[in-house]
Design a protein around this motif. Structure first.
Motif, PDB file in Angstrom:
ATOM      1  N   ARG A  98       0.740  11.238   2.327  1.00  0.00           N
ATOM      2  CA  ARG A  98       0.795  12.750   1.893  1.00  0.00           C
ATOM      3  C   ARG A  98       2.238  13.120   1.470  1.00  0.00           C
ATOM      4  O   ARG A  98       2.624  14.474   1.174  1.00  0.00           O
ATOM      5  CB  ARG A  98       0.463  13.801   3.081  1.00  0.00           C
ATOM      6  CG  ARG A  98       1.237  13.813   4.303  1.00  0.00           C
ATOM      7  CD  ARG A  98       0.454  14.471   5.492  1.00  0.00           C
ATOM      8  NE  ARG A  98       0.419  15.936   4.813  1.00  0.00           N
ATOM      9  CZ  ARG A  98       1.431  16.867   5.029  1.00  0.00           C
ATOM     10  NH1 ARG A  98       2.608  16.705   5.503  1.00  0.00           N
ATOM     11  NH2 ARG A  98       0.955  18.198   4.536  1.00  0.00           N
ATOM     12  N   VAL A  99       3.277  12.244   1.344  1.00  0.00           N
ATOM     13  CA  VAL A  99       4.577  12.730   1.055  1.00  0.00           C
ATOM     14  C   VAL A  99       4.642  13.424  -0.375  1.00  0.00           C
ATOM     15  O   VAL A  99       5.248  14.282  -0.502  1.00  0.00           O
ATOM     16  CB  VAL A  99       5.476  11.440   0.977  1.00  0.00           C
ATOM     17  CG1 VAL A  99       7.046  11.892   0.501  1.00  0.00           C
ATOM     18  CG2 VAL A  99       5.572  10.752   2.417  1.00  0.00           C
ATOM     19  N   HIS A 100       3.795  12.859  -1.455  1.00  0.00           N
ATOM     20  CA  HIS A 100       3.932  13.380  -2.614  1.00  0.00           C
ATOM     21  C   HIS A 100       3.536  14.934  -2.630  1.00  0.00           C
ATOM     22  O   HIS A 100       3.756  15.816  -3.560  1.00  0.00           O
ATOM     23  CB  HIS A 100       2.995  12.470  -3.601  1.00  0.00           C
ATOM     24  CG  HIS A 100       1.521  12.784  -3.213  1.00  0.00           C
ATOM     25  ND1 HIS A 100       0.745  11.910  -2.209  1.00  0.00           N
ATOM     26  CD2 HIS A 100       0.678  13.297  -3.716  1.00  0.00           C
ATOM     27  CE1 HIS A 100      -0.241  12.018  -2.378  1.00  0.00           C
ATOM     28  NE2 HIS A 100      -0.621  12.971  -2.866  1.00  0.00           N
ATOM     29  N   MET A 113       4.602   0.470   3.125  1.00  0.00           N
ATOM     30  CA  MET A 113       5.902  -0.216   2.609  1.00  0.00           C
ATOM     31  C   MET A 113       6.102  -0.094   1.234  1.00  0.00           C
ATOM     32  O   MET A 113       7.277  -0.175   0.903  1.00  0.00           O
ATOM     33  CB  MET A 113       5.369  -1.771   2.790  1.00  0.00           C
ATOM     34  CG  MET A 113       5.250  -2.321   4.136  1.00  0.00           C
ATOM     35  SD  MET A 113       7.010  -2.048   5.111  1.00  0.00           S
ATOM     36  CE  MET A 113       6.810  -0.556   5.905  1.00  0.00           C
ATOM     37  N   ASP A 114       5.384   0.702   0.494  1.00  0.00           N
ATOM     38  CA  ASP A 114       5.533   1.134  -0.815  1.00  0.00           C
ATOM     39  C   ASP A 114       6.739   2.204  -0.693  1.00  0.00           C
ATOM     40  O   ASP A 114       7.657   2.250  -1.699  1.00  0.00           O
ATOM     41  CB  ASP A 114       4.280   1.691  -1.419  1.00  0.00           C
ATOM     42  CG  ASP A 114       4.346   2.134  -2.974  1.00  0.00           C
ATOM     43  OD1 ASP A 114       5.486   1.524  -3.730  1.00  0.00           O
ATOM     44  OD2 ASP A 114       3.664   2.939  -3.723  1.00  0.00           O
ATOM     45  N   SER A 115       6.798   2.931   0.288  1.00  0.00           N
ATOM     46  CA  SER A 115       7.964   3.962   0.336  1.00  0.00           C
ATOM     47  C   SER A 115       9.163   3.359   0.442  1.00  0.00           C
ATOM     48  O   SER A 115      10.120   4.174   0.025  1.00  0.00           O
ATOM     49  CB  SER A 115       7.600   4.855   1.656  1.00  0.00           C
ATOM     50  OG  SER A 115       7.684   4.118   2.871  1.00  0.00           O
ATOM     51  N   LEU A 116       9.319   2.223   0.858  1.00  0.00           N
ATOM     52  CA  LEU A 116      10.618   1.691   0.943  1.00  0.00           C
ATOM     53  C   LEU A 116      11.575   1.329  -0.400  1.00  0.00           C
ATOM     54  O   LEU A 116      12.679   1.360  -0.313  1.00  0.00           O
ATOM     55  CB  LEU A 116      10.642   0.304   1.838  1.00  0.00           C
ATOM     56  CG  LEU A 116      10.642   0.350   3.250  1.00  0.00           C
ATOM     57  CD1 LEU A 116       9.573   1.039   3.981  1.00  0.00           C
ATOM     58  CD2 LEU A 116      10.845  -1.146   4.021  1.00  0.00           C
ATOM     59  N   PRO A 172       9.633  15.318  -8.562  1.00  0.00           N
ATOM     60  CA  PRO A 172       8.168  14.947  -8.528  1.00  0.00           C
ATOM     61  C   PRO A 172       8.502  13.523  -7.733  1.00  0.00           C
ATOM     62  O   PRO A 172       9.408  12.678  -7.668  1.00  0.00           O
ATOM     63  CB  PRO A 172       7.533  14.607  -9.706  1.00  0.00           C
ATOM     64  CG  PRO A 172       8.792  14.557 -10.790  1.00  0.00           C
ATOM     65  CD  PRO A 172       9.664  15.273 -10.255  1.00  0.00           C
ATOM     66  N   TYR A 173       7.252  13.114  -6.803  1.00  0.00           N
ATOM     67  CA  TYR A 173       7.182  11.977  -6.117  1.00  0.00           C
ATOM     68  C   TYR A 173       5.537  11.286  -6.455  1.00  0.00           C
ATOM     69  O   TYR A 173       4.940  12.063  -5.985  1.00  0.00           O
ATOM     70  CB  TYR A 173       7.554  12.277  -4.738  1.00  0.00           C
ATOM     71  CG  TYR A 173       7.780  10.981  -3.899  1.00  0.00           C
ATOM     72  CD1 TYR A 173       9.068  10.568  -3.719  1.00  0.00           C
ATOM     73  CD2 TYR A 173       6.542  10.558  -3.155  1.00  0.00           C
ATOM     74  CE1 TYR A 173       9.152   9.451  -2.740  1.00  0.00           C
ATOM     75  CE2 TYR A 173       6.974   9.481  -2.180  1.00  0.00           C
ATOM     76  CZ  TYR A 173       7.977   8.959  -1.987  1.00  0.00           C
ATOM     77  OH  TYR A 173       8.191   7.711  -1.283  1.00  0.00           O
ATOM     78  N   ARG A 174       5.670  10.234  -6.633  1.00  0.00           N
ATOM     79  CA  ARG A 174       4.364   9.592  -6.969  1.00  0.00           C
ATOM     80  C   ARG A 174       3.644   9.242  -5.871  1.00  0.00           C
ATOM     81  O   ARG A 174       4.450   8.988  -4.895  1.00  0.00           O
ATOM     82  CB  ARG A 174       4.454   8.313  -7.896  1.00  0.00           C
ATOM     83  CG  ARG A 174       5.278   7.120  -7.074  1.00  0.00           C
ATOM     84  CD  ARG A 174       5.198   5.776  -7.962  1.00  0.00           C
ATOM     85  NE  ARG A 174       5.982   4.831  -7.242  1.00  0.00           N
ATOM     86  CZ  ARG A 174       5.533   4.094  -6.160  1.00  0.00           C
ATOM     87  NH1 ARG A 174       4.317   4.256  -5.637  1.00  0.00           N
ATOM     88  NH2 ARG A 174       6.408   3.415  -5.694  1.00  0.00           N
ATOM     89  N   GLN A 188      14.829   6.017  -7.857  1.00  0.00           N
ATOM     90  CA  GLN A 188      14.697   7.594  -7.762  1.00  0.00           C
ATOM     91  C   GLN A 188      16.178   7.947  -8.187  1.00  0.00           C
ATOM     92  O   GLN A 188      17.005   7.386  -7.855  1.00  0.00           O
ATOM     93  CB  GLN A 188      14.352   7.898  -6.410  1.00  0.00           C
ATOM     94  CG  GLN A 188      12.987   7.705  -5.968  1.00  0.00           C
ATOM     95  CD  GLN A 188      11.919   8.527  -6.408  1.00  0.00           C
ATOM     96  OE1 GLN A 188      12.020   9.768  -6.491  1.00  0.00           O
ATOM     97  NE2 GLN A 188      10.952   7.670  -6.843  1.00  0.00           N
ATOM     98  N   PRO A 189      16.019   9.100  -9.032  1.00  0.00           N
ATOM     99  CA  PRO A 189      17.400   9.891  -9.290  1.00  0.00           C
ATOM    100  C   PRO A 189      17.934  10.575  -8.355  1.00  0.00           C
ATOM    101  O   PRO A 189      17.834  11.893  -8.233  1.00  0.00           O
ATOM    102  CB  PRO A 189      16.827  10.890 -10.702  1.00  0.00           C
ATOM    103  CG  PRO A 189      15.472  11.159 -10.175  1.00  0.00           C
ATOM    104  CD  PRO A 189      14.714   9.835  -9.481  1.00  0.00           C
TER     105      PRO A 189
END
Length: 218
Positions: free
Chosen positions: A121-123, A141-144, A133-135, A186-187
């Protein structure tokens, strides 16, 4: 007291990717974690509560290694322990809060140090909080891969046999070398600079690789 098995390890050698393997670095990290009761308590809690795709990640791990390397108190500079999980079945705040309460109740002595977040739910809240934005993620582990520094991207999980599983998408050499390296997925130069300044103050030995604007834009 520092872990007895790891304080004599040659971390300079472990940091040399030409001389040592990633497996050796993984084993060294597992040795550190296995000797720290606080870590094992958190890892067992995640496993025993059967938290869906649950992991202990980031600062509480790599900062502990830096404390071992520099012979500092084992909890020096650690402000929290990040527990992440992924449950796409319930994206509500209430569902996440229920897991937070479970973990805090199971570890009352660490209650104020535990940061528990559902990565599914981070996005939903990230852009409002950080202005970009955040996909949607595919798994915990995708978050790492989105962390401000590649060095931050490390996770640990405990198996049924009490063996520690380590996941580090960019490898562990930079952690062993005490080197902070930007992640340009990420920028995020402001966050990187802020974290770098805080960590440099706590671990003066740390090498900070500057954020390269041209690399980020490329």
């Amino acid at each position: 007291m520092l872990p007895s098995k790891t304080c004599t390890k040659d971390f300079c050698l472990l940091a040399d990717i030409a001389e040592t393997t990633e497996l050796e670095r993984v084993e060294a990290l597992a040795d550190i974690l296995q000797e720290i009761p606080r870590f094992m308590d958190i890892l067992r809690c995640i496993r025993d509560l059967q938290i869906r795709d649950g992991w202990l990640v980031s600062g509480g791990i790599y900062q502990t290694i830096w404390n071992v390397i520099t012979d500092r108190p084992i909890d020096h500079g650690i402000k929290d322990y990040d527990v992440i999980y992924f449950d796409g079945r319930d994206l509500s705040y209430e569902g996440e809060d229920a897991v937070i309460q479970q973990v805090q109740s199971a570890l009352p002595d660490l209650r104020e140090l535990l940061e528990v977040r559902n990565q599914a739910r981070v996005h939903l809240w990230y852009e409002q909080r950080f202005g970009r934005p955040y996909r949607p993620l595919d798994c915990a582990m995708d978050s790492l891969t989105t962390y401000a520094a590649r060095t931050h991207a490390v996770a640990a999980q405990l198996g049924k046999d009490d063996q520690i599983c380590i996941h580090a998408p960019f490898g562990l050499a930079n952690i062993s070398a005490m080197r902070l390296v930007p992640n340009y997925s990420q920028p995020n130069p402001e966050t990187y600079a802020e974290k770098a300044a805080r960590m440099k103050a706590l671990w003066p030995e740390l090498e900070i690789v500057p954020w390269d604007v041209s690399a980020a834009s490329g």
